[in-house]
Design an enzyme around this catalytic site. Structure first.
Site, PDB file in Angstrom:
ATOM      1  N   LYS A 118     -11.732  32.931  45.024  1.00 33.49           N
ATOM      2  CA  LYS A 118     -12.471  34.002  45.691  1.00 33.49           C
ATOM      3  C   LYS A 118     -13.887  34.122  45.120  1.00 33.49           C
ATOM      4  CE  LYS A 118      -8.353  36.861  46.567  1.00 33.49           C
ATOM      5  NZ  LYS A 118      -7.798  36.388  47.808  1.00 33.49           N
ATOM      6  N   GLU A 202     -14.087  44.524  42.371  1.00 33.90           N
ATOM      7  CA  GLU A 202     -14.683  44.819  43.676  1.00 33.90           C
ATOM      8  C   GLU A 202     -14.641  46.322  43.876  1.00 33.90           C
ATOM      9  OE1 GLU A 202     -12.757  43.019  47.115  1.00 33.90           O
ATOM     10  OE2 GLU A 202     -13.807  41.156  46.731  1.00 33.90           O
ATOM     11  N   HIS A 237      -0.375  45.188  50.592  1.00 36.31           N
ATOM     12  CA  HIS A 237      -1.571  44.390  50.868  1.00 36.31           C
ATOM     13  C   HIS A 237      -1.245  43.147  51.682  1.00 36.31           C
ATOM     14  CE1 HIS A 237      -3.897  46.916  48.268  1.00 36.31           C
ATOM     15  NE2 HIS A 237      -3.189  46.595  47.213  1.00 36.31           N
ATOM     16  N   ARG A 294      -6.592  27.263  56.362  1.00 41.55           N
ATOM     17  CA  ARG A 294      -5.361  26.760  56.987  1.00 41.55           C
ATOM     18  C   ARG A 294      -5.115  27.527  58.273  1.00 41.55           C
ATOM     19  NH1 ARG A 294      -2.363  31.467  56.015  1.00 41.55           N
ATOM     20  NH2 ARG A 294      -2.884  32.470  54.048  1.00 41.55           N
TER      21      ARG A 294
HETATM   22  P1  ADP Z   1      -5.154  37.906  49.605  1.00 41.71           P
HETATM   23  O1  ADP Z   1      -5.697  36.613  49.111  1.00 41.71           O
HETATM   24  O2  ADP Z   1      -4.008  38.383  48.811  1.00 41.71           O
HETATM   25  O3  ADP Z   1      -4.928  37.892  51.081  1.00 41.71           O
HETATM   26  P2  ADP Z   1      -7.495  39.599  50.169  1.00 41.71           P
HETATM   27  O4  ADP Z   1      -8.739  39.620  49.381  1.00 41.71           O
HETATM   28  O5  ADP Z   1      -7.554  38.930  51.492  1.00 41.71           O
HETATM   29  O6  ADP Z   1      -6.342  38.949  49.306  1.00 41.71           O
HETATM   30  O7  ADP Z   1      -6.995  41.099  50.372  1.00 41.71           O
HETATM   31  C1  ADP Z   1      -5.738  41.416  50.923  1.00 41.71           C
HETATM   32  C2  ADP Z   1      -5.718  42.882  51.356  1.00 41.71           C
HETATM   33  O8  ADP Z   1      -6.024  43.761  50.255  1.00 41.71           O
HETATM   34  C3  ADP Z   1      -6.746  43.258  52.401  1.00 41.71           C
HETATM   35  O9  ADP Z   1      -6.294  42.978  53.696  1.00 41.71           O
HETATM   36  C4  ADP Z   1      -6.905  44.746  52.154  1.00 41.71           C
HETATM   37  O10 ADP Z   1      -5.815  45.468  52.693  1.00 41.71           O
HETATM   38  C5  ADP Z   1      -6.815  44.852  50.658  1.00 41.71           C
HETATM   39  N1  ADP Z   1      -8.147  44.768  50.014  1.00 41.71           N
HETATM   40  C6  ADP Z   1      -8.728  43.662  49.520  1.00 41.71           C
HETATM   41  N2  ADP Z   1      -9.942  43.917  48.999  1.00 41.71           N
HETATM   42  C7  ADP Z   1     -10.160  45.238  49.177  1.00 41.71           C
HETATM   43  C8  ADP Z   1     -11.245  46.135  48.844  1.00 41.71           C
HETATM   44  N3  ADP Z   1     -12.324  45.723  48.210  1.00 41.71           N
HETATM   45  N4  ADP Z   1     -11.109  47.450  49.175  1.00 41.71           N
HETATM   46  C9  ADP Z   1      -9.985  47.887  49.806  1.00 41.71           C
HETATM   47  N5  ADP Z   1      -8.944  47.098  50.134  1.00 41.71           N
HETATM   48  C10 ADP Z   1      -9.006  45.781  49.825  1.00 41.71           C
HETATM   49  P1  ADP Z   2      -1.772  35.124  56.385  1.00 41.71           P
HETATM   50  O1  ADP Z   2      -2.828  35.179  55.305  1.00 41.71           O
HETATM   51  O2  ADP Z   2      -1.613  33.810  57.064  1.00 41.71           O
HETATM   52  O3  ADP Z   2      -1.874  36.223  57.321  1.00 41.71           O
HETATM   53  P2  ADP Z   2       0.138  35.800  54.340  1.00 41.71           P
HETATM   54  O4  ADP Z   2      -0.900  36.442  53.515  1.00 41.71           O
HETATM   55  O5  ADP Z   2       1.374  36.566  54.626  1.00 41.71           O
HETATM   56  O6  ADP Z   2      -0.390  35.346  55.746  1.00 41.71           O
HETATM   57  O7  ADP Z   2       0.505  34.415  53.671  1.00 41.71           O
HETATM   58  C1  ADP Z   2       1.014  33.335  54.407  1.00 41.71           C
HETATM   59  C2  ADP Z   2       2.116  32.666  53.675  1.00 41.71           C
HETATM   60  O8  ADP Z   2       1.654  32.093  52.508  1.00 41.71           O
HETATM   61  C3  ADP Z   2       3.256  33.560  53.279  1.00 41.71           C
HETATM   62  O9  ADP Z   2       4.427  32.803  53.389  1.00 41.71           O
HETATM   63  C4  ADP Z   2       2.926  33.893  51.831  1.00 41.71           C
HETATM   64  O10 ADP Z   2       4.088  34.205  51.121  1.00 41.71           O
HETATM   65  C5  ADP Z   2       2.298  32.615  51.378  1.00 41.71           C
HETATM   66  N1  ADP Z   2       1.217  32.711  50.385  1.00 41.71           N
HETATM   67  C6  ADP Z   2      -0.041  33.076  50.615  1.00 41.71           C
HETATM   68  N2  ADP Z   2      -0.784  32.946  49.506  1.00 41.71           N
HETATM   69  C7  ADP Z   2       0.027  32.487  48.548  1.00 41.71           C
HETATM   70  C8  ADP Z   2      -0.157  32.139  47.186  1.00 41.71           C
HETATM   71  N3  ADP Z   2      -1.318  32.208  46.565  1.00 41.71           N
HETATM   72  N4  ADP Z   2       0.905  31.688  46.512  1.00 41.71           N
HETATM   73  C9  ADP Z   2       2.092  31.576  47.120  1.00 41.71           C
HETATM   74  N5  ADP Z   2       2.320  31.876  48.407  1.00 41.71           N
HETATM   75  C10 ADP Z   2       1.311  32.326  49.121  1.00 41.71           C
END
Ligand code: ADP
Ligand code: ADP
Ligand code: MG
Length: 496
Positions: A118, A202, A237, A294
Site C-alpha cells: 500500500k 492514515e 472491513h 486481479r
Molecule cells: P484491504 O487491503 O484489507 O482491502 P483497504 O485499504 O482496501 O484494505 O480497506 C478496506 C476497508 O477498510 C475499506 O473498504 C474501508 O471500509 C476501511 N478503511 C480503509 N481505510 C480507511 C480510512 N482511511 N478511513 C476509514 N475507513 C477506512
Molecule cells: P475483493 O477485494 O475482491 O472484494 P476480498 O477483500 O473479500 O474481496 O478478498 C478476496 C479474497 O481474497 C477473499 O477470499 C479473501 O479471503 C482473500 N484475500 C484477500 N487479501 C488477502 C490476503 N492478503 N491474504 C489472504 N487472503 C486474502
C-alpha cells in the site's frame, strides 16, 4: 500474439468455475487443480482435466507455486488464471509462470509488486496527482515521531499494514492514550499475518464510503475504466453487498474518479483487469486506498451493467490483443446488486458456521445470476474462505434491483448452516440503504441479531401452516385407519 489453447485455473470454488465457463466458450481447454478436500468439488468435475496438488491446507496445495506450475507442465497448459485470493496477487507466482514459458492471466510482476504494497502504491500514484488520504508515506520506525504525526492528522486515525488485505491488518486508534499499545499490536499482527511488519498511519475518514473503479489495460498501453462499484456495506472491513452504479455519483464525479483510476493504472504500466479502490468522505471528496491487481469478487455487477464478460477480456489481453472498445463506447445499463452468501452466523458476530448444505435450492428467473461452487448435500470445507455463493440481481432501476433481490433471497433455500442471507435481506429493506444514505458503518449502526428473529406476523403464518398440516394429517390418519381392515395403525407405524 499467442492464442491460448489450454488454461489451468489455480483456484477453487465459484471463481474457478466462473473462469472455466468463459474459457470453454472461447474454445480453450481447461485444467483444474484441487486439494484432497476438493476431490469431488464442482470445479474439479467441470474441468477437462484435473490434477491433485496436495493435502487440504492451502499452504500445502493452492498456495504451492511449484506444484501448480508442475501441474501446468504435466498437462501442457499454456496459461494460468489465478482467480482471486490465494496466489492472485503474488509477484513471485507471476514471475515463475513467466520464467516457465507460460502466460499469467494478469498484470506484470512489477505492477503486482508496486500495488501489493500500500505504501509503494501511494508513492507511485502521488506522481500522477491522485488524491491520497492524509497520513504517513513511509513505514513507521520511530514511535515518538509517529505519535506527533498522528496528532497533526487528528484522531481518530487508522494504523494499516502495508502488506495487508482482505480487511485484515487494520486498527482504529480513537485517542492518543492508546496509540502506543495499538501500534505494538498492529506491528506484531502484520508480521504474523503478512510476514511484513511495515505499518503506516492514515486519517480515519468519517462516514466513509467505499467506491471502487474497474479498470482494464492492454499491453499496447490503452487503459479504460468500466465504471464504479459501491461496496460500503461491510463487516470486519470486508464487503458483503456491492452494487453498480453507486447511488450517489454524479456523471461529473464519475468522470473525475474514473480519470484518477486510469492514472493509478498508468502509474505502474498496468495491463489486464484491476480495481482501484477509493474512500469517500461526507463531502464526496475521494482518496485513493489501494489497487487490487486481479479480478475482484464483485466483478459480476460490472458485467451486468456493461454486458461484458470480464474473464474473456482478461484472456484476450493476456494473449496480446488490444481492448476491443474505447471509453466512449461504454454505457451503464440498468442497475446490479450482488450479495455475498457466506457460511457465517450474523447473529453470532458473523463467525464462520461450517457444516453440510442439507437443503440448497437456488433462486431463479429473469435478471438473477448465482455464481456458486456447491450443490445440495455438500459439506463446506473449513480450510478455505467460507463464501458459498454470490447472488446477483440486474434490473432497469435500483429500486427494481432491490425488489428483485428481496424476492431472490426469499426463494433461496439453504438449511444446515447459517448464512448472511438474512442480514442481506435486512439491508435491502432498510431505509438507509434504500435512500442511498449509508456508509461503511451500516452494520455497526443498524444491525442487531434481534432483527433476524422471526417477526410476529411470520410466526402467525407459520402457526397457521402447522395447523393446516396437522388437520390434513389427522384426516389422512382417519382415512388410513378406516382403510385398514385388521384395525392396525399401519400409517403411524410407517411414519415412525
Ligand atoms: P484491504 O487491503 O484489507 O482491502 P483497504 O485499504 O482496501 O484494505 O480497506 C478496506 C476497508 O477498510 C475499506 O473498504 C474501508 O471500509 C476501511 N478503511 C480503509 N481505510 C480507511 C480510512 N482511511 N478511513 C476509514 N475507513 C477506512
Ligand atoms: P475483493 O477485494 O475482491 O472484494 P476480498 O477483500 O473479500 O474481496 O478478498 C478476496 C479474497 O481474497 C477473499 O477470499 C479473501 O479471503 C482473500 N484475500 C484477500 N487479501 C488477502 C490476503 N492478503 N491474504 C489472504 N487472503 C486474502
Ligand atoms: Mg481493499
Amino acid at each position: 500474439m499467442h492464442k491460448i489453447q489450454k488454461l489451468l485455473v489455480a483456484n477453487r470454488g465459484e471463481i474457478a468455475l466462473r473462469v472455466m465457463r468463459s474459457a470453454r466458450e472461447m474454445g480453450v481447454a481447461t485444467v483444474a487443480v484441487y486439494s484432497e478436500a476438493d476431490r469431488n468439488a464442482l470445479h474439479t468435475r467441470f474441468a477437462d482435466e484435473a490434477v491433485c496438488i496436495g493435502p487440504p491446507a492451502s499452504s500445502e496445495s493452492y498456495l504451492r507455486i511449484d506444484k501448480i506450475i508442475a501441474a501446468a507442465k504435466q498437462t501442457n497448459a499454456d496459461a494460468i488464471h489465478p482467480g482471486y485470493g490465494f496466489l492472485s496477487e503474488n509477484k513471485e507466482f507471476a514471475s515463475k509462470i513467466r520464467e516457465a514459458g507460460l502466460i499469467f492471466i494478469g498484470p506484470s510482476p512489477e505492477a503486482i509488486e508496486i500495488m501489493g504494497s500500500k505504501l509503494a502504491a501511494k508513492e507511485a500514484v502521488a506522481k500522477f496527482n491522485v488524491p491520497l488520504v492524509p497520513g504517513t508515506s513511509e513505514p513507521i520506525s520511530d514511535i515518538t515521531k509517529a505519535k506527533k504525526v498522528a496528532k497533526e492528522i487528528g484522531y481518530p486515525i487508522l494504523i494499516k499494514a502495508s502488506a495487508g488485505g482482505g480487511g485484515k491488518g487494520m486498527r482504529v486508534v480513537e485517542e492518543e492514550a492508546s496509540f502506543e499499545e495499538q501500534m505494538d499490536r498492529a506491528i506484531s499482527e502484520a508480521k504474523s499475518a503478512f510476514g511484513d511488519g511495515s505499518v503506516f498511519i492514515e486519517k480515519y475518514v468519517s462516514s466513509p464510503r467505499h467506491v471502487e473503479f474497474q479498470i482494464f489495460g492492454d499491453q499496447a498501453g490503452n487503459i479504460v475504466h468500466l465504471f464504479e462499484r459501491e461496496c460500503s456495506i461491510q463487516r470486519r472491513h470486508q464487503k458483503v453487498i456491492e452494487e453498480a452504479p453507486s447511488a450517489i455519483l454524479t456523471p461529473e464525479l464519475r468522470a473525475s474518479m474514473g480519470e484518477a483510476a486510469i492514472n493509478v493504472a498508468r502509474s505502474c504500466g498496468y495491463y489486464g483487469a484491476g480495481t482501484v479502490e477509493f474512500i469517500m468522505d461526507e463531502k464526496m471528496n475521494f482518496y485513493f486506498l489501494e489497487m487490487n491487481t486481479r479480478l475482484q469478487v464483485e466483478h459480476p455487477v460490472t458485467e451486468e451493467i456493461t454486458g461484458l464478460d470480464l474473464v474473456k477480456l482478461q484472456i484476450k489481453i493476456a494473449q496480446g490483443e488490444e481492448i476491443p472498445f474505447k471509453q466512449e463506447d461504454l454505457h451503464i445499463h440498468g442497475h446490479a446488486i450482488e450479495v455475498r452468501v457466506y457460511a457465517e452466523d450474523p447473529a453470532n458476530n458473523f463467525l464462520p458456521d461450517i457444516g453440510t448444505l442439507q437443503t440448497y435450492i437456488r433462486p431463479q428467473g429473469h435478471g438473477i445470476r448465482v455464481d456458486d461452487g456447491f450443490e445440495q448435500g455438500m459439506a463446506i470445507p473449513f480450510y478455505y474462505d467460507p463464501m458459498i455463493a454470490k447472488l446477483i440481481c440486474h434490473a432497469e432501476s435500483r429500486e427494481d434491483a432491490i425488489e428483485k433481490m428481496i424476492r431472490a433471497i426469499d426463494d433461496y433455500e439453504i438449511t444446515g448452516i447459517e448464512t448472511t442471507l438474512g442480514f442481506c435481506r435486512f439491508v435491502m429493506e432498510h431505509e438507509a440503504f434504500r435512500s442511498g444514505h449509508f456508509d461503511t458503518k451500516f452494520a455497526e449502526k443498524y444491525f442487531t441479531p434481534e432483527v433476524l428473529q422471526t417477526k410476529p406476523n411470520e410466526v402467525e403464518q407459520q402457526l397457521a401452516g402447522v395447523l393446516a398440516v396437522t388437520l390434513l394429517e389427522q384426516a389422512k390418519t382417519k382415512m388410513t385407519i378406516s382403510a385398514s381392515s385388521n384395525g392396525q395403525n399401519k400409517w403411524k407405524k410407517n411414519r415412525l
